[in-house]
Scaffold this motif. Structure first.
Motif, mmCIF file in Angstrom:
data_model
loop_
_atom_site.group_PDB
_atom_site.id
_atom_site.type_symbol
_atom_site.label_atom_id
_atom_site.label_comp_id
_atom_site.label_asym_id
_atom_site.label_seq_id
_atom_site.Cartn_x
_atom_site.Cartn_y
_atom_site.Cartn_z
ATOM 1 N N ASP A 70 0.798 -1.229 0.000
ATOM 2 C CA ASP A 70 0.000 0.000 0.000
ATOM 3 C C ASP A 70 0.829 1.276 0.000
ATOM 4 N N GLY A 71 2.099 1.198 0.367
ATOM 5 C CA GLY A 71 2.914 2.390 0.539
ATOM 6 C C GLY A 71 3.436 2.962 -0.769
ATOM 7 N N GLY A 72 4.308 3.972 -0.638
ATOM 8 C CA GLY A 72 4.860 4.618 -1.820
ATOM 9 C C GLY A 72 5.485 5.954 -1.470
ATOM 10 N N ILE A 73 5.311 6.921 -2.363
ATOM 11 C CA ILE A 73 5.910 8.244 -2.204
ATOM 12 C C ILE A 73 4.816 9.302 -2.151
ATOM 13 N N THR A 74 4.945 10.207 -1.187
ATOM 14 C CA THR A 74 4.067 11.376 -1.086
ATOM 15 C C THR A 74 4.905 12.626 -1.230
ATOM 16 N N VAL A 75 4.436 13.565 -2.041
ATOM 17 C CA VAL A 75 5.075 14.881 -2.126
ATOM 18 C C VAL A 75 4.171 15.880 -1.432
ATOM 19 N N ILE A 84 5.183 22.382 -10.157
ATOM 20 C CA ILE A 84 4.458 21.381 -10.938
ATOM 21 C C ILE A 84 5.331 20.736 -12.007
ATOM 22 N N ASP A 85 6.268 21.467 -12.587
ATOM 23 C CA ASP A 85 7.144 20.870 -13.605
ATOM 24 C C ASP A 85 7.982 19.749 -12.993
ATOM 25 N N PHE A 86 8.481 19.988 -11.787
ATOM 26 C CA PHE A 86 9.209 18.934 -11.080
ATOM 27 C C PHE A 86 8.293 17.754 -10.791
ATOM 28 N N LEU A 87 7.081 18.027 -10.314
ATOM 29 C CA LEU A 87 6.155 16.947 -9.973
ATOM 30 C C LEU A 87 5.887 16.035 -11.164
ATOM 31 N N ILE A 88 5.654 16.625 -12.319
ATOM 32 C CA ILE A 88 5.400 15.829 -13.526
ATOM 33 C C ILE A 88 6.591 14.921 -13.821
ATOM 34 N N ASN A 97 8.832 3.089 -12.218
ATOM 35 C CA ASN A 97 9.394 2.175 -11.227
ATOM 36 C C ASN A 97 8.316 1.526 -10.369
ATOM 37 N N GLY A 98 7.056 1.637 -10.794
ATOM 38 C CA GLY A 98 5.964 0.969 -10.112
ATOM 39 C C GLY A 98 5.640 1.507 -8.731
ATOM 40 N N VAL A 99 5.858 2.809 -8.525
ATOM 41 C CA VAL A 99 5.664 3.421 -7.212
ATOM 42 C C VAL A 99 4.311 4.130 -7.140
ATOM 43 N N HIS A 100 3.578 3.901 -6.055
ATOM 44 C CA HIS A 100 2.320 4.602 -5.802
ATOM 45 C C HIS A 100 2.626 6.059 -5.452
ATOM 46 N N THR A 101 1.918 6.999 -6.096
ATOM 47 C CA THR A 101 2.218 8.418 -5.960
ATOM 48 C C THR A 101 1.055 9.183 -5.338
ATOM 49 N N THR A 102 1.392 10.050 -4.384
ATOM 50 C CA THR A 102 0.400 10.868 -3.702
ATOM 51 C C THR A 102 0.896 12.305 -3.594
ATOM 52 N N ILE A 103 -0.031 13.250 -3.771
ATOM 53 C CA ILE A 103 0.259 14.669 -3.555
ATOM 54 C C ILE A 103 -0.548 15.139 -2.361
#
Length: 249
Positions: A70-75, A84-88, A97-103
């Motif tokens: 269930d985990g991953g990366i949150t920004v 936003i350019d960095f986020l994209i 890399n198959g990572v779940h992404t959250t903002i």
């Protein structure tokens, strides 16, 4: 070369900023001036630490074995949508890399004007979840609390609903400011107009960040506000029907 981010800090084992265990990237820069902000040092746009998307992902992936399914990366921030350019760029790499992404965002930069709107839609292609912090449902009270209006923030929530992008709603419960039944009822009415809300969280106000305000020579206006009682937290949870949102993924 990948996009460069202005970084405030990292957290390697976050457990409250999205599903599961998460690596959290706190970006520098925010235009809101929330009276209860616990990181006023994150307001300025420039940071001492700058890293590109590839380096940040490389750092994060060292901890991937701890994330589970269930985990991953949150920004988070600061306000991540200001970069936003960095986020994209970063989330493209994450998905490769198959990572779940959250903002984790307050939504203040949102606009349907270009070029932001096209970039935002591109970002959504690589974003699994958005945690949207609605500071106050009342427009005048929101302006008083944060120094910015909430029209575009509510519009962002409605747009995300229209494109069926999963969101969690977060709301900080501040005695005498947001902890009034009439405001909680109105917030609940708004949330119920959305079809994409997977979780609602009531976050009790605390003054843990007051010392940072003092160190920066800033006036902390809420120094006399107490943490809400268990009864008021339960009341907010009840009005916002927190327990009806059970799909946490």
């Amino acid at each position: 070369m990948s996009e460069i981010a202005n970084i405030h800090s990292f957290e390697t084992f976050g457990s409250v900023d999205g599903p599961g265990v998460r690596f959290i990237v706190f970006l520098q820069g925010c235009r809101m001036r929330c009276k209860y902000c616990h990181n006023p040092d994150s307001w300025k746009m420039q940071a001492d630490l700058q890293m590109d998307a590839e380096k940040i992902l490389e750092k994060a992936l060292r901890y991937k074995s701890y994330w589970g399914k269930d985990g991953g990366i949150t920004v988070s921030g600061g306000e991540p949508l200001l970069q936003i350019d960095f986020l994209i760029d970063f989330f493209k790499l994450c998905k490769k890399n198959g990572v779940h992404t959250t903002i984790d965002t307050c939504g203040a930069p949102f606009t349907r004007e270009e070029p932001f709107f096209s970039k935002f839609n591109e970002l959504l292609e690589y974003t699994d979840l958005i945690m949207l912090d609605i500071k106050h449902i009342d427009k005048a009270e929101h302006l008083e609390l944060t120094k910015v209006e909430n029209n575009n923030i509510l519009d962002m929530a409605q747009y995300l609903s229209s494109v069926n992008k999963d969101i969690w709603i977060r709301h900080v419960l501040v005695p005498t400011i947001t902890d009034k039944d009439e405001y909680l009822v109105e917030l609940n009415k708004f949330i119920k107009t959305l079809n994409n809300v997977k979780k609602v969280e009531v976050l009790p106000y605390h003054s843990f960040g007051m010392h940072k305000w003092e160190l920066l020579g800033l006036n902390y206006e809420l120094k006399d506000i107490e943490t809400p009682s268990d009864e008021r937290i339960a009341n907010a949870n009840n009005i916002l029907e927190v327990n009806t949102y059970r799909d946490f993924k």
